[in-house]
Design a protein around this motif. Sequence first.
Motif, mmCIF file in Angstrom:
data_model
loop_
_atom_site.group_PDB
_atom_site.id
_atom_site.type_symbol
_atom_site.label_atom_id
_atom_site.label_comp_id
_atom_site.label_asym_id
_atom_site.label_seq_id
_atom_site.Cartn_x
_atom_site.Cartn_y
_atom_site.Cartn_z
ATOM 1 N N LYS A 134 0.832 -1.202 0.000
ATOM 2 C CA LYS A 134 0.000 0.000 0.000
ATOM 3 C C LYS A 134 0.867 1.252 0.000
ATOM 4 C CE LYS A 134 -3.661 2.512 2.190
ATOM 5 N NZ LYS A 134 -4.502 2.750 3.335
ATOM 6 N N VAL A 165 -5.063 2.468 -3.559
ATOM 7 C CA VAL A 165 -5.591 1.124 -3.368
ATOM 8 C C VAL A 165 -7.099 1.252 -3.254
ATOM 9 C CG1 VAL A 165 -5.615 -0.818 -1.743
ATOM 10 C CG2 VAL A 165 -3.477 0.377 -2.232
ATOM 11 N N HIS A 166 -7.858 0.266 -3.736
ATOM 12 C CA HIS A 166 -9.309 0.382 -3.626
ATOM 13 C C HIS A 166 -9.928 -0.751 -2.818
ATOM 14 C CE1 HIS A 166 -10.478 -2.584 -6.736
ATOM 15 N NE2 HIS A 166 -9.479 -2.124 -7.442
ATOM 16 N N GLU A 167 -11.152 -0.520 -2.384
ATOM 17 C CA GLU A 167 -11.914 -1.476 -1.589
ATOM 18 C C GLU A 167 -12.136 -2.754 -2.385
ATOM 19 O OE1 GLU A 167 -16.254 -2.702 -0.382
ATOM 20 O OE2 GLU A 167 -15.956 -0.977 -1.681
ATOM 21 N N GLN A 216 -12.208 -2.220 3.428
ATOM 22 C CA GLN A 216 -11.684 -0.911 3.098
ATOM 23 C C GLN A 216 -10.191 -1.034 2.781
ATOM 24 O OE1 GLN A 216 -13.616 1.857 2.669
ATOM 25 N NE2 GLN A 216 -15.178 0.273 2.880
ATOM 26 N N PRO A 217 -9.657 -0.121 1.990
ATOM 27 C CA PRO A 217 -8.254 -0.226 1.556
ATOM 28 C C PRO A 217 -7.249 0.247 2.603
ATOM 29 C CG PRO A 217 -9.273 1.690 0.569
ATOM 30 C CD PRO A 217 -10.357 0.985 1.337
ATOM 31 N N ILE A 225 -3.995 -7.162 -2.715
ATOM 32 C CA ILE A 225 -4.293 -5.734 -2.657
ATOM 33 C C ILE A 225 -4.633 -5.308 -4.077
ATOM 34 C CG2 ILE A 225 -1.927 -4.867 -2.965
ATOM 35 C CD1 ILE A 225 -2.642 -2.894 -0.609
ATOM 36 N N TYR A 226 -5.651 -4.454 -4.217
ATOM 37 C CA TYR A 226 -6.172 -4.093 -5.530
ATOM 38 C C TYR A 226 -5.979 -2.614 -5.825
ATOM 39 C CZ TYR A 226 -8.495 -8.616 -5.434
ATOM 40 O OH TYR A 226 -8.751 -9.958 -5.379
#
Length: 150
Positions: A80, A90-92, A97-98, A114-115
């Motif tokens: 992150k 980073v998104h949910e 939540q990120p 992680i997205y």
Amino acid sequence: MIRGLYEAHLPVSDLSRSIEFYQNIGLEMAHKSKGLAFFWIEKGKSWLGLWESEHVNAPNHPSLRHIAFQVDYQDMKKAKLWLKERGIDVHEAFGFQPISPIVLVNLPHSHAVIYFRDPDENQLEFICPLEIDTCSHTQNMYLDDWENRQ
């Protein structure tokens, strides 16, 4: 026979902007021609093709426009911050939540993930295998909670 995945492809609306983005996350240019760029994911083993197109806005679904890059555990723990330093949010995902990587349980396996997204909203993922064939917990959780589980 099959030894791995060699290539994946994504549509992009602005090839120059996308080249800058993928170089920013550390991929090495392998080939470039009009409307197309290939980046090494792992040199000589796998690459990512970016195709400039007017048809970028296909529906966003995990089965479309999604690439997962494998990272090691130590890099996942700092992913992150590493992305933030490069101006990438980073998104949910999956209701989390990120705030940190999450652990996804797909019994009997678990992976830290992680997205984030590229400039064309293609979904990108860092993924790290945690437990293969040995996972016993049944719920997704943050990586911090996974590390502190008893």
